[in-house]
Enzyme design. Structure first.
Site, PDB file in Angstrom:
ATOM      1  N   VAL A   1      -3.267   5.481  -5.065  1.00 24.17           N
ATOM      2  CA  VAL A   1      -3.416   4.132  -5.613  1.00 24.17           C
ATOM      3  C   VAL A   1      -2.040   3.460  -5.666  1.00 24.17           C
ATOM      4  O   VAL A   1      -1.063   4.080  -6.098  1.00 24.17           O
ATOM      5  CB  VAL A   1      -4.016   4.210  -7.032  1.00 24.17           C
ATOM      6  CG1 VAL A   1      -4.201   2.822  -7.614  1.00 24.17           C
ATOM      7  CG2 VAL A   1      -5.340   4.974  -7.016  1.00 24.17           C
TER       8      VAL A   1
ATOM      9  N   ALA B   1       0.835  -1.201   0.000  1.00 24.67           N
ATOM     10  CA  ALA B   1       0.000   0.000   0.000  1.00 24.67           C
ATOM     11  C   ALA B   1       0.868   1.249   0.000  1.00 24.67           C
ATOM     12  O   ALA B   1       2.064   1.191   0.280  1.00 24.67           O
ATOM     13  CB  ALA B   1      -0.911   0.015   1.226  1.00 24.67           C
ATOM     14  N   ASN B   2       0.255   2.367  -0.332  1.00 22.57           N
ATOM     15  CA  ASN B   2       0.887   3.678  -0.171  1.00 22.57           C
ATOM     16  C   ASN B   2       0.404   4.272   1.135  1.00 22.57           C
ATOM     17  O   ASN B   2      -0.659   3.912   1.636  1.00 22.57           O
ATOM     18  CB  ASN B   2       0.446   4.631  -1.286  1.00 22.57           C
ATOM     19  CG  ASN B   2       1.099   4.312  -2.611  1.00 22.57           C
ATOM     20  OD1 ASN B   2       1.815   3.332  -2.765  1.00 22.57           O
ATOM     21  ND2 ASN B   2       0.843   5.162  -3.577  1.00 22.57           N
ATOM     22  N   ARG B   3       1.121   5.238   1.650  1.00 20.76           N
ATOM     23  CA  ARG B   3       0.665   5.967   2.827  1.00 20.76           C
ATOM     24  C   ARG B   3      -0.434   6.934   2.409  1.00 20.76           C
ATOM     25  O   ARG B   3      -0.258   7.717   1.485  1.00 20.76           O
ATOM     26  CB  ARG B   3       1.794   6.806   3.404  1.00 20.76           C
ATOM     27  CG  ARG B   3       2.865   6.025   4.067  1.00 20.76           C
ATOM     28  CD  ARG B   3       3.841   7.000   4.725  1.00 20.76           C
ATOM     29  NE  ARG B   3       5.112   6.329   4.983  1.00 20.76           N
ATOM     30  CZ  ARG B   3       5.322   5.530   6.028  1.00 20.76           C
ATOM     31  NH1 ARG B   3       4.363   5.325   6.904  1.00 20.76           N
ATOM     32  NH2 ARG B   3       6.483   4.945   6.190  1.00 20.76           N
ATOM     33  N   SER B   4      -1.574   6.866   3.063  1.00 22.30           N
ATOM     34  CA  SER B   4      -2.630   7.842   2.830  1.00 22.30           C
ATOM     35  C   SER B   4      -3.651   7.746   3.952  1.00 22.30           C
ATOM     36  O   SER B   4      -4.148   6.667   4.247  1.00 22.30           O
ATOM     37  CB  SER B   4      -3.327   7.573   1.489  1.00 22.30           C
ATOM     38  OG  SER B   4      -4.445   8.423   1.361  1.00 22.30           O
TER      39      SER B   4
END
Ligand code: C5P
Length: 219
Positions: free
Chosen positions: A96, A29-32
């Site tokens: 995303v 995942a990405n950081r968000s």
């Protein structure tokens, strides 16, 4: 009652990260945090828009004034977005994941013996913003975000062209900026007519200013 310049307009907003499963217990995942995307969904609804918020996994609550759809993977997010076209406005804020695994995810992968490198085969995810920006049912206003750590304006402008967006909201996410997961944001509004630099603002203020800009453009 405040004026509702976006009454009768349909908006799609993506927010949060996507989770790309490696196996039943692990993901990429990405950081968000979803804070900026959710705030934009609310700000558009406050101006009267009919908003669908398509969110990856986040720790914050669903906003009250919008219809929220929960997804995990990028491909699910794309399907949800496409199923809500046509729309007047699309704001793609989600972080995303660029890649997903190509391997089967049915069973938990066992740890290998010590010092053995572990390889994951990855394939690129669909670029939702780019697909929407070039779609036959392209919304009137398509906005993307660009989280950059360097050459912010140059990279944002390249993104504007490549993805077929009307506006790229570019922000500095280098760790020194404190934007990631934080409550404030300092953005540059990049469009074909130029670049507008906004001061350091609360993410809700960024959202309200952006919604006002959208209302101005659509009228
Ligand atoms: O290319 P990059 O990931 O930096 O672009 C960021 C913008 O593109 C954001 O608006 C993000 O929501 C969108 N995006 C997307 N689908 C992807 C990758 C990025 O919609 N697979």
């Amino acid at each position: 009652d405040r004026p509702k310049p976006l009454a009768g307009k349909k908006a799609i907003v993506t927010s949060g990260p996507t989770y790309e499963p490696i196996d039943p217990v692990r993901y990429i995942a990405n950081r968000s945090s979803g804070k900026q995307g959710h705030a934009i969904a609310v700000a558009l609804a406050e101006l009267g828009a009919n908003v669908t918020l398509i969110s990856g996994p986040v720790a914050i609550d669903d906003p009250q004034q919008v219809a929220t759809i929960h997804v995990e993977r990028a491909e699910e997010m794309l399907d949800a977005v496409l199923s809500h076209l046509p729309a007047d406005i699309a704001v793609m804020v989600a972080a995303v994941a660029d890649w997903r695994t190509t391997t089967s995810v049915d069973q938990k992968i066992k740890k290998q013996s010590m010092n053995q490198p572990m390889a994951l085969q990855l394939t690129e995810n669909p670029d939702i913003l780019k697909i929407v920006g070039h779609h036959a049912n392209r919304p009137n206003i398509v906005i993307g975000f660009a989280a950059e750590t360097q050459d912010i304006e140059k990279n944002g402008r390249l993104k504007l062209e490549r993805k077929g967006a009307d506006i790229i909201v570019a922000n500095d996410v280098s760790t020194a900026s404190g934007v990631m997961g934080g409550d404030r944001n300092r953005v540059k509004i990049i469009s074909r007519t130029g670049t507008d630099i906004w001061p350091d603002l609360d993410k809700h203020e960024v959202a309200r200013n952006l919604a006002a800009l959208i209302a101005e453009k659509i009228s």
